[in-house]
Design a protein around this motif. Sequence first.
Motif, mmCIF file in Angstrom:
data_model
loop_
_atom_site.group_PDB
_atom_site.id
_atom_site.type_symbol
_atom_site.label_atom_id
_atom_site.label_comp_id
_atom_site.label_asym_id
_atom_site.label_seq_id
_atom_site.Cartn_x
_atom_site.Cartn_y
_atom_site.Cartn_z
ATOM 1 N N LYS A 1 0.945 -1.105 0.125
ATOM 2 C CA LYS A 1 0.124 -0.220 -0.117
ATOM 3 C C LYS A 1 0.928 1.332 -0.057
ATOM 4 C CE LYS A 1 -3.581 -2.217 2.767
ATOM 5 N NZ LYS A 1 -4.290 -2.366 4.086
ATOM 6 N N LYS A 2 2.077 1.239 0.583
ATOM 7 C CA LYS A 2 2.880 2.349 0.567
ATOM 8 C C LYS A 2 3.690 2.217 -0.816
ATOM 9 C CE LYS A 2 7.067 3.826 3.043
ATOM 10 N NZ LYS A 2 8.059 3.650 4.281
ATOM 11 N N ALA A 3 3.476 3.470 -1.465
ATOM 12 C CA ALA A 3 4.135 3.666 -2.756
ATOM 13 C C ALA A 3 5.753 3.384 -2.826
ATOM 14 C CB ALA A 3 3.903 5.040 -3.356
ATOM 15 N N GLU A 4 6.119 2.984 -3.732
ATOM 16 C CA GLU A 4 7.659 2.615 -3.940
ATOM 17 C C GLU A 4 8.445 3.813 -4.175
ATOM 18 O OE1 GLU A 4 10.569 -0.997 -5.387
ATOM 19 O OE2 GLU A 4 8.850 -0.189 -6.590
ATOM 20 N N LEU A 5 9.489 4.185 -3.378
ATOM 21 C CA LEU A 5 10.160 5.402 -3.585
ATOM 22 C C LEU A 5 10.974 5.494 -4.658
ATOM 23 C CD1 LEU A 5 10.873 8.209 -1.955
ATOM 24 C CD2 LEU A 5 12.624 7.263 -1.098
ATOM 25 N N THR A 6 10.706 6.536 -5.864
ATOM 26 C CA THR A 6 11.422 6.315 -7.103
ATOM 27 C C THR A 6 12.844 7.188 -6.648
ATOM 28 O OG1 THR A 6 10.655 8.289 -7.859
ATOM 29 C CG2 THR A 6 9.530 6.300 -8.430
ATOM 30 N N TRP A 7 13.880 7.101 -7.703
ATOM 31 C CA TRP A 7 14.863 7.880 -7.382
ATOM 32 C C TRP A 7 14.753 9.378 -7.536
ATOM 33 C CZ3 TRP A 7 19.788 8.902 -6.220
ATOM 34 C CH2 TRP A 7 20.564 10.262 -6.686
ATOM 35 N N TYR A 8 13.733 9.839 -8.481
ATOM 36 C CA TYR A 8 13.657 11.175 -8.682
ATOM 37 C C TYR A 8 12.843 11.700 -7.409
ATOM 38 C CZ TYR A 8 11.234 15.431 -10.369
ATOM 39 O OH TYR A 8 10.862 16.669 -10.626
ATOM 40 N N ALA A 9 12.006 10.977 -6.788
ATOM 41 C CA ALA A 9 11.405 11.398 -5.352
ATOM 42 C C ALA A 9 12.180 11.799 -4.457
ATOM 43 C CB ALA A 9 10.074 10.732 -5.174
ATOM 44 N N PHE A 10 13.204 10.545 -4.269
ATOM 45 C CA PHE A 10 14.431 10.600 -3.175
ATOM 46 C C PHE A 10 15.254 11.686 -3.598
ATOM 47 C CE2 PHE A 10 18.634 9.690 -2.717
ATOM 48 C CZ PHE A 10 18.759 9.734 -1.129
ATOM 49 N N ALA A 11 15.374 11.931 -4.836
ATOM 50 C CA ALA A 11 16.463 13.206 -5.069
ATOM 51 C C ALA A 11 15.844 14.607 -4.751
ATOM 52 C CB ALA A 11 16.580 13.078 -6.704
ATOM 53 N N LEU A 12 14.564 14.729 -5.065
ATOM 54 C CA LEU A 12 14.083 15.833 -4.492
ATOM 55 C C LEU A 12 14.151 15.832 -2.982
ATOM 56 C CD1 LEU A 12 10.754 15.934 -6.627
ATOM 57 C CD2 LEU A 12 12.890 17.270 -7.116
ATOM 58 N N ALA B 1 8.349 8.019 -15.055
ATOM 59 C CA ALA B 1 9.379 7.264 -15.676
ATOM 60 C C ALA B 1 10.601 6.833 -14.894
ATOM 61 C CB ALA B 1 9.992 7.900 -17.040
ATOM 62 N N SER B 2 10.729 7.651 -13.656
ATOM 63 C CA SER B 2 11.843 7.222 -12.921
ATOM 64 C C SER B 2 11.976 5.945 -12.419
ATOM 65 C CB SER B 2 11.989 8.487 -11.705
ATOM 66 O OG SER B 2 12.945 8.127 -10.893
ATOM 67 N N ARG B 3 13.070 5.301 -12.225
ATOM 68 C CA ARG B 3 13.321 3.852 -11.602
ATOM 69 C C ARG B 3 13.220 3.754 -10.140
ATOM 70 N NH1 ARG B 3 18.001 0.854 -14.871
ATOM 71 N NH2 ARG B 3 17.319 -0.753 -13.232
ATOM 72 N N PRO B 4 12.824 2.879 -9.544
ATOM 73 C CA PRO B 4 12.964 3.003 -7.944
ATOM 74 C C PRO B 4 14.136 2.933 -7.533
ATOM 75 C CG PRO B 4 11.432 0.937 -9.049
ATOM 76 C CD PRO B 4 12.390 1.633 -10.165
ATOM 77 N N LEU B 5 14.169 3.625 -6.240
ATOM 78 C CA LEU B 5 15.785 3.815 -5.686
ATOM 79 C C LEU B 5 16.302 2.584 -5.295
ATOM 80 C CD1 LEU B 5 17.779 5.799 -4.340
ATOM 81 C CD2 LEU B 5 15.982 5.479 -2.460
ATOM 82 N N ASN B 6 15.343 1.484 -5.025
ATOM 83 C CA ASN B 6 15.877 0.342 -4.669
ATOM 84 C C ASN B 6 16.653 -0.444 -5.727
ATOM 85 O OD1 ASN B 6 15.074 0.170 -2.057
ATOM 86 N ND2 ASN B 6 13.249 -0.780 -2.448
ATOM 87 N N ASP B 7 16.681 -0.012 -6.968
ATOM 88 C CA ASP B 7 17.180 -0.649 -7.945
ATOM 89 C C ASP B 7 18.683 -0.492 -8.039
ATOM 90 O OD1 ASP B 7 14.691 -1.456 -9.370
ATOM 91 O OD2 ASP B 7 14.971 -0.366 -10.998
ATOM 92 N N LEU C 1 17.453 7.585 5.814
ATOM 93 C CA LEU C 1 16.081 7.552 5.756
ATOM 94 C C LEU C 1 15.833 5.879 5.735
ATOM 95 C CD1 LEU C 1 15.213 9.773 2.931
ATOM 96 C CD2 LEU C 1 15.308 10.124 5.182
ATOM 97 N N GLY C 2 16.704 4.969 5.910
ATOM 98 C CA GLY C 2 16.220 3.484 5.952
ATOM 99 C C GLY C 2 16.019 2.827 4.739
ATOM 100 N N GLU C 3 16.393 3.451 3.589
ATOM 101 C CA GLU C 3 16.369 2.789 2.365
ATOM 102 C C GLU C 3 16.996 1.829 2.138
ATOM 103 O OE1 GLU C 3 13.380 3.402 0.497
ATOM 104 O OE2 GLU C 3 12.815 4.999 2.072
ATOM 105 N N PHE C 4 18.220 1.821 2.564
ATOM 106 C CA PHE C 4 19.228 0.832 2.450
ATOM 107 C C PHE C 4 19.937 0.424 3.891
ATOM 108 C CE2 PHE C 4 19.238 3.156 -1.747
ATOM 109 C CZ PHE C 4 19.063 2.050 -2.583
ATOM 110 N N SER C 5 20.484 -0.721 3.933
ATOM 111 C CA SER C 5 21.175 -0.955 5.253
ATOM 112 C C SER C 5 22.726 -0.284 5.178
ATOM 113 C CB SER C 5 21.158 -2.325 5.443
ATOM 114 O OG SER C 5 21.790 -3.051 4.332
ATOM 115 N N GLU C 6 23.215 -0.253 3.900
ATOM 116 C CA GLU C 6 24.399 0.329 3.790
ATOM 117 C C GLU C 6 24.160 1.037 2.506
ATOM 118 O OE1 GLU C 6 27.822 -2.574 4.007
ATOM 119 O OE2 GLU C 6 26.959 -3.570 2.234
ATOM 120 N N ASN C 7 25.352 1.934 2.204
ATOM 121 C CA ASN C 7 25.572 2.431 0.860
ATOM 122 C C ASN C 7 25.770 1.540 -0.283
ATOM 123 O OD1 ASN C 7 26.429 4.071 -1.337
ATOM 124 N ND2 ASN C 7 26.757 5.602 -0.005
#
Length: 454
Positions: A72-83, A158-164, A209-215
């Motif tokens: 239900k939670k929208a997947e964060l895209t790279w573009y949204a994260f960059a903003l 069109a922005s890909r998910p940050l998790n990619d 932000l908790g999107e990755f456990s490490e860089n």
Amino acid sequence: MKSLNVKIWGVRKRPSKRPSYDVRWSVSGKVFSETFRTKALADHYRSKLMSAARDGEEFDDVVGLPESMSEKKAELTWYAFALKYLAMKWPHAAPNTRDGMNESLTSVTIALFNDVPGRPGVPVLRQVLRNWAFVLPGPAEREVPTEIGNALHWIAKASRPLNDLADPVTAREVLDSFRVRLDGKSAAAETVRRKRRTFVNALHYAVDLGEFSENPLTAVRWQKPKVSSEVDPRVVVNPRQALSLLYAVSYVGGYNRARGRRLVGLFACMYFAGLRPAEAVGLTDAGLTLTEGGWGTMLLHRTRPSVGRQWTDSGENHDDRGLKNRPAEDVRRVPIPPQLVAMLREHLDTFGTAADGRLFFSEGGGVVASSTYSRAWQEARTLALPPAAVASPLARRPYDLRHSALLNAGVDPTEVAERAGNSVEVLLGRYAKCLDGRQEVANRRIEDLLNEYD
């Protein structure tokens, strides 16, 4: 129904022509799984599950996910994260840093698009990202033309998910994109390194932000381009060449208009005092001590770098900042030789100061633009230097005047660094080779020393 009875197994590779990887876990005895095309993506997904379990989050036994990972939670895209990253960094960043960050985020964003119909051309995407998306105030706070709004909508879609970026292959593709300019030629090494620094820093924020456990870039073995930290000794002028150039500046633009004459002191400050251009542009009479026939002093505390109005809080082309790499209110004392004292006294007698006390100003009283003094400098080079020298790197930029006289004087490096506003390490690393015509002086000093014991 919610449950904490969770078991998470390791990543399993599925044998096929196109290998894939499964993540399996159970909630209250019910088994769930997700399939990924790379092991890195699967490991990242599993680490998020394990993190949620360690933090005590309740898992839904219908969908098998904690609330933080619910579909239900929208997947964060790279573009949204960059903003988000831009909004965090912008208020505390210097204008030049904002410009570099904008350029870097634009490059990453263009490298992370899905194949969605209606894609604008790369030049249009760059223009929209550079001038609208990655500046503050952003598009939401401005009136946006229809074509710009359409392009921004396509970018968000069109922005890909940050998790990619957890996939090393994807992360490497982004890094490799930094090496190529729009015209297909190789980008400068310093440009590549600058974009990489912003990319790394942005992903550190994603970890926060908790999107990755490490860089995720730590898993990518990528060769950074080598950048020379040394100044090319061919650009450095000797005292005779410097004086010829300064005299030539006074002939630029004619005597009455004084387009060049009002800039002689500006360039003299860069040469005799080792000032950076932004320091010379911001110099005021309040910090000057100009004696009759002897050494004087400058007390520097402000700079006026030219950066463009879209990067400054004031909306002006020139920022008003403290000294580079120093606390905001720090002051640097610079002794100035009699030659410069005489030039500055003559300048003040002829032109006076601007309304705010600046020594160097345009015909209308404004801040001297870098394009203005750069054009005057190029004209002076053609007047002062022979054709072969004009075609060479010698004093190609006004900045090349900096440190020349100080280094040629053979002053102790600690004193030189203090006057020039550098560390000794930077001085020795960047400028130690900038000695034009000093071999004979050095040889003579060594010979004199040896003769004392002969």
